[in-house]
Structure formats: C-alpha cells, structure tokens
Design a protein around this motif. Structure first.
Motif, PDB file in Angstrom:
ATOM      1  N   HIS A 262       7.739  22.283 -33.389  1.00  0.00           N
ATOM      2  CA  HIS A 262       6.294  22.443 -33.175  1.00  0.00           C
ATOM      3  C   HIS A 262       5.780  23.696 -33.876  1.00  0.00           C
ATOM      4  N   ALA A 263       6.548  24.792 -33.781  1.00  0.00           N
ATOM      5  CA  ALA A 263       6.133  26.036 -34.442  1.00  0.00           C
ATOM      6  C   ALA A 263       6.112  25.873 -35.957  1.00  0.00           C
ATOM      7  N   ALA A 264       7.135  25.177 -36.495  1.00  0.00           N
ATOM      8  CA  ALA A 264       7.184  24.948 -37.940  1.00  0.00           C
ATOM      9  C   ALA A 264       6.006  24.109 -38.399  1.00  0.00           C
ATOM     10  N   ARG A 265       5.685  23.060 -37.657  1.00  0.00           N
ATOM     11  CA  ARG A 265       4.569  22.192 -38.041  1.00  0.00           C
ATOM     12  C   ARG A 265       3.240  22.926 -37.898  1.00  0.00           C
ATOM     13  N   SER A 266       3.117  23.752 -36.853  1.00  0.00           N
ATOM     14  CA  SER A 266       1.886  24.530 -36.683  1.00  0.00           C
ATOM     15  C   SER A 266       1.685  25.482 -37.850  1.00  0.00           C
ATOM     16  N   GLY A 267       2.779  26.107 -38.317  1.00  0.00           N
ATOM     17  CA  GLY A 267       2.683  26.994 -39.474  1.00  0.00           C
ATOM     18  C   GLY A 267       2.221  26.260 -40.713  1.00  0.00           C
ATOM     19  N   LEU A 268       2.746  25.038 -40.919  1.00  0.00           N
ATOM     20  CA  LEU A 268       2.314  24.237 -42.069  1.00  0.00           C
ATOM     21  C   LEU A 268       0.823  23.910 -41.981  1.00  0.00           C
ATOM     22  N   ILE A 269       0.357  23.570 -40.783  1.00  0.00           N
ATOM     23  CA  ILE A 269      -1.060  23.243 -40.607  1.00  0.00           C
ATOM     24  C   ILE A 269      -1.931  24.464 -40.893  1.00  0.00           C
ATOM     25  N   GLN A 270      -1.511  25.625 -40.394  1.00  0.00           N
ATOM     26  CA  GLN A 270      -2.298  26.846 -40.613  1.00  0.00           C
ATOM     27  C   GLN A 270      -2.431  27.177 -42.099  1.00  0.00           C
ATOM     28  N   ILE A 271      -1.342  27.031 -42.847  1.00  0.00           N
ATOM     29  CA  ILE A 271      -1.401  27.359 -44.275  1.00  0.00           C
ATOM     30  C   ILE A 271      -2.139  26.278 -45.052  1.00  0.00           C
ATOM     31  N   THR A 272      -2.047  25.026 -44.617  1.00  0.00           N
ATOM     32  CA  THR A 272      -2.828  23.963 -45.248  1.00  0.00           C
ATOM     33  C   THR A 272      -4.324  24.223 -45.085  1.00  0.00           C
ATOM     34  N   VAL A 273      -4.738  24.596 -43.883  1.00  0.00           N
ATOM     35  CA  VAL A 273      -6.146  24.924 -43.651  1.00  0.00           C
ATOM     36  C   VAL A 273      -6.566  26.116 -44.520  1.00  0.00           C
ATOM     37  N   THR A 274      -5.656  27.073 -44.673  1.00  0.00           N
ATOM     38  CA  THR A 274      -5.932  28.221 -45.548  1.00  0.00           C
ATOM     39  C   THR A 274      -6.239  27.752 -46.968  1.00  0.00           C
ATOM     40  N   GLY A 275      -5.412  26.854 -47.519  1.00  0.00           N
ATOM     41  CA  GLY A 275      -5.638  26.359 -48.870  1.00  0.00           C
ATOM     42  C   GLY A 275      -6.981  25.670 -49.009  1.00  0.00           C
ATOM     43  N   VAL A 276      -7.363  24.900 -47.994  1.00  0.00           N
ATOM     44  CA  VAL A 276      -8.664  24.213 -48.024  1.00  0.00           C
ATOM     45  C   VAL A 276      -9.803  25.227 -47.981  1.00  0.00           C
ATOM     46  N   LEU A 277      -9.688  26.231 -47.119  1.00  0.00           N
ATOM     47  CA  LEU A 277     -10.736  27.260 -47.037  1.00  0.00           C
ATOM     48  C   LEU A 277     -10.834  28.038 -48.341  1.00  0.00           C
ATOM     49  N   TRP A 278      -9.690  28.387 -48.931  1.00  0.00           N
ATOM     50  CA  TRP A 278      -9.715  29.087 -50.228  1.00  0.00           C
ATOM     51  C   TRP A 278     -10.367  28.209 -51.302  1.00  0.00           C
ATOM     52  N   GLY A 279     -10.253  26.895 -51.153  1.00  0.00           N
ATOM     53  CA  GLY A 279     -10.835  25.996 -52.136  1.00  0.00           C
ATOM     54  C   GLY A 279     -12.345  26.035 -52.183  1.00  0.00           C
ATOM     55  N   THR A 280     -12.978  26.544 -51.123  1.00  0.00           N
ATOM     56  CA  THR A 280     -14.440  26.663 -51.125  1.00  0.00           C
ATOM     57  C   THR A 280     -14.903  27.932 -51.835  1.00  0.00           C
ATOM     58  N   THR A 281     -13.964  28.779 -52.226  1.00  0.00           N
ATOM     59  CA  THR A 281     -14.321  30.055 -52.860  1.00  0.00           C
ATOM     60  C   THR A 281     -14.990  29.848 -54.212  1.00  0.00           C
ATOM     61  N   GLY A 282     -14.470  28.919 -55.014  1.00  0.00           N
ATOM     62  CA  GLY A 282     -14.970  28.745 -56.372  1.00  0.00           C
ATOM     63  C   GLY A 282     -16.446  28.414 -56.430  1.00  0.00           C
ATOM     64  N   VAL A 283     -16.888  27.458 -55.609  1.00  0.00           N
ATOM     65  CA  VAL A 283     -18.306  27.074 -55.595  1.00  0.00           C
ATOM     66  C   VAL A 283     -19.161  28.243 -55.143  1.00  0.00           C
ATOM     67  N   ALA A 284     -18.711  28.969 -54.103  1.00  0.00           N
ATOM     68  CA  ALA A 284     -19.482  30.104 -53.594  1.00  0.00           C
ATOM     69  C   ALA A 284     -19.588  31.207 -54.642  1.00  0.00           C
ATOM     70  N   VAL A 285     -18.479  31.502 -55.328  1.00  0.00           N
ATOM     71  CA  VAL A 285     -18.507  32.537 -56.368  1.00  0.00           C
ATOM     72  C   VAL A 285     -19.416  32.117 -57.517  1.00  0.00           C
ATOM     73  N   GLN A 286     -19.361  30.841 -57.892  1.00  0.00           N
ATOM     74  CA  GLN A 286     -20.215  30.357 -58.977  1.00  0.00           C
ATOM     75  C   GLN A 286     -21.687  30.515 -58.622  1.00  0.00           C
ATOM     76  N   LEU A 287     -22.049  30.144 -57.403  1.00  0.00           N
ATOM     77  CA  LEU A 287     -23.446  30.277 -56.977  1.00  0.00           C
ATOM     78  C   LEU A 287     -23.870  31.745 -56.908  1.00  0.00           C
ATOM     79  N   LEU A 288     -22.955  32.605 -56.454  1.00  0.00           N
ATOM     80  CA  LEU A 288     -23.276  34.039 -56.384  1.00  0.00           C
ATOM     81  C   LEU A 288     -23.469  34.635 -57.773  1.00  0.00           C
ATOM     82  N   ARG A 289     -22.612  34.277 -58.689  1.00  0.00           N
ATOM     83  CA  ARG A 289     -22.728  34.807 -60.054  1.00  0.00           C
ATOM     84  C   ARG A 289     -24.039  34.361 -60.691  1.00  0.00           C
ATOM     85  N   GLU A 290     -24.423  33.098 -60.478  1.00  0.00           N
ATOM     86  CA  GLU A 290     -25.671  32.601 -61.046  1.00  0.00           C
ATOM     87  C   GLU A 290     -26.883  33.263 -60.410  1.00  0.00           C
ATOM     88  N   GLY A 291     -26.776  33.581 -59.099  1.00  0.00           N
ATOM     89  CA  GLY A 291     -27.929  34.136 -58.395  1.00  0.00           C
ATOM     90  C   GLY A 291     -28.039  35.643 -58.455  1.00  0.00           C
TER      91      GLY A 291
END
Length: 313
Positions: A16-45
């Motif tokens: 359970h601990a191993a699977r929870s760790g995988l889920i936490q890091i997977t969510v991290t990757g998804v959250l980091w994936g929203t960085t590019g769009v936000a940075v692009q909008l910030l640079r343009e604005g």
C-alpha cells in the motif's frame, strides 16, 4: 518444518505504501505538466524571462509554505542544522536545474532541452542505482525505461518547434545535459533526505534555498511585472499548485519510490502539457504524440502493476 514469512498485514502495508508513493509522484508529473501553459501565458502577458518566472514560482512557494508552517519554524531550523549539506544541495539543485533548463530552451529550443534533460534523468538515476546495488536492472525496469524515454522523444519531437532559432545549439545541449544531471542527482539526494525529513519541511527548505539560488539570475533578467488579476492567478498557480503542492507530493512519494522510477513517472509532465495544448490552445494532435502517449502510459502502467518489484529495483 517451519518457515519464516512476512506477516500478511506488514506485507500488505508495504504494498500500500509503495502504491501510494507511485500515485503521489504520478500526480506530481501531471501538476508539473500544467507549468508550460502557465509560463507561456505569463511570458506573453508580462514579458518576464523564464528564469524570472522560475524565481517568482519558488519564492511564492517558499512564502506560502513558511506561512503554513509558521508554528514549526524551530523544527525546520533544527532539521536544517542537523543535515545542512543534503538539504542545501537539494534546494540549490532545484534552482540550478531549472535555470539550466531555461537556458537550454533559449539556446537550443524546447525539443532539445526537454528530450535531453528529462530523458537523461531516469537513465542516469537507473545507472547509479544499478552501480550502488551492484547488479543490472531487470528486464521490466529496462523495458519501462526504454518505453518511457521513447514516448518522451515522440511527444517532444512532435510538439516542439523545429523551425525555431537555436542561437547556440552546443551550449544549449550542454545546458540541457547539465539540467538532466542536476535533476537526477537532486532526485537521488532528496530521496535519501526524504527518509528522515517530513515532506512539508523538505519542500519549505528546498523552495526557499532554490529561490535564493535563482535570485541573482532573476535580478539580472528583471523581476518587475504588472499586478493584474490574471498575472497574480497564474503566479499563484505556479507557486502553490505546481511547486508547493507538487514538490510536497514528490518528496512524500520518494520515501517509497526509487529515484529512477520517480523520474519515469514524472515524464507524464510533457504528456500532460501536450494534452493541455490540444484542449486549451487548440493545437493539433499528431500521430507521434498519440504513439508517444501510449508508450508513456504503458510504462506507467507497468510500474503500477508491479510496485513491489519497482521498489526492490
């Protein structure tokens, strides 16, 4: 004849601990994936440079985390005094590999920077773990690694800008390699630190040190920005969601997840960015992105199906 077995509840808790760790890091990757769009909008604005945006991102995260942990500042200070070198290295690495990645983008383009920096990290982490364990990775680990890196190459190659100017391709390649090396080393160090440091404490220290590391570069590039609702919202998203929350999850997941596996799971970042570009920016969905996405998701699924093997790897 008696045999010694691991009690079922203990084995179940470990899985359970191993699977929870995988889920936490997977969510991290998804959250980091929203960085590019936000940075692009910030640079343009705002016209801010990527390094300046990275500084604001880490500084906001550090301020929010310090406010949330105001009652535990003595604990944070004592933690820093107890193990200053690895904690400072984690924070400095966090700032430097971001700065090197931004430099690689400017000098060699997004495709080279992303493929080299993100693709190199899991390979280097897996190599170090193999040397440390004195054995080669198993077929499952190697297959997962190859599928993930191949998926990264396909996605980035199809969504990058091949026609974009590359004023200093060799310097950009070196900066991207430095970023990948920094990310791998920082991940391995922070995995060791996370075993004895609370995720919130580790995130607070690393973001504060990372912001201080980027501050000189950001001051040279310029940190002034217009105070508007959209600008503030984007910066808060970058600082709170993609940094404070994401890195707290990342460090929590590293407690039970090897560094090479974590680096593979966070390759969901470019896949998420590509999906957001299609959904929000109306960009086309080329076949290589679909194939690359399938390869990445297959690698992630393989990791989830055998979390106990991944942890032993």
């Amino acid at each position: 004849m008696s045999t010694t077995r691991t009690p079922l509840p203990a084995a179940s808790a470990a899985r359970h601990a191993a699977r929870s760790g995988l889920i936490q890091i997977t969510v991290t990757g998804v959250l980091w994936g929203t960085t590019g769009v936000a940075v692009q909008l910030l640079r343009e604005g705002t016209g801010l440079s990527p390094v300046s945006i990275g500084f604001h991102r880490l500084a906001i995260a550090a301020l929010v985390l310090l406010a949330c942990t105001a009652g535990r500042l003595r604990t944070i200070a004592s933690t820093l005094r107890a193990a200053p070198v690895p904690l400072l290295l984690t924070g400095v690495g966090l700032g430097l590999y971001q700065a090197l990645y931004f430099a690689a983008v400017a000098w060699a383009g997004v495709s080279v920077a992303t493929i080299v920096s993100l693709g190199l990290a899991p390979v280097l982490a897996a190599a170090w773990e193999s040397v440390h364990a004195r054995r080669l990775p198993g077929p499952l680990r190697l297959g997962t690694l190859v599928a993930a890196v191949a998926g990264l190459v396909l996605i980035t190659g199809a969504t990058g800008q091949p026609g974009a100017a590359a004023p200093a391709p060799l310097l950009g390649l070196l900066a991207a390699a430095g970023s990948g090396l920094g990310y791998a080393v920082t991940t391995l160090i922070s995995r060791q630190v996370s075993q004895r440091t609370a995720p919130m404490t580790l995130t607070t220290i690393s973001t504060a040190v990372g912001a201080l590391t980027l501050a000189p570069f950001a001051l040279v590039a310029g940190v002034d920005l217009p105070v508007r609702l959209d600008t503030v919202a984007l910066l808060l998203h970058l600082g709170v969601v993609t940094t404070a929350v994401a890195y707290a999850l990342f460090y929590a997941g590293l407690r039970t997840t090897p560094g090479s596996v974590a680096a593979v799971l966070t390759l969901l970042e470019p896949l998420t960015a590509a999906a957001l570009a299609v959904a929000l920016l109306r960009e086309p969905l080329p076949l290589p992105v679909i194939v690359g996405g399938v390869l990445l998701l297959t690698a992630v699924a393989a990791t989830y199906l055998t979390p106990d093997r991944a942890d032993r790897g």
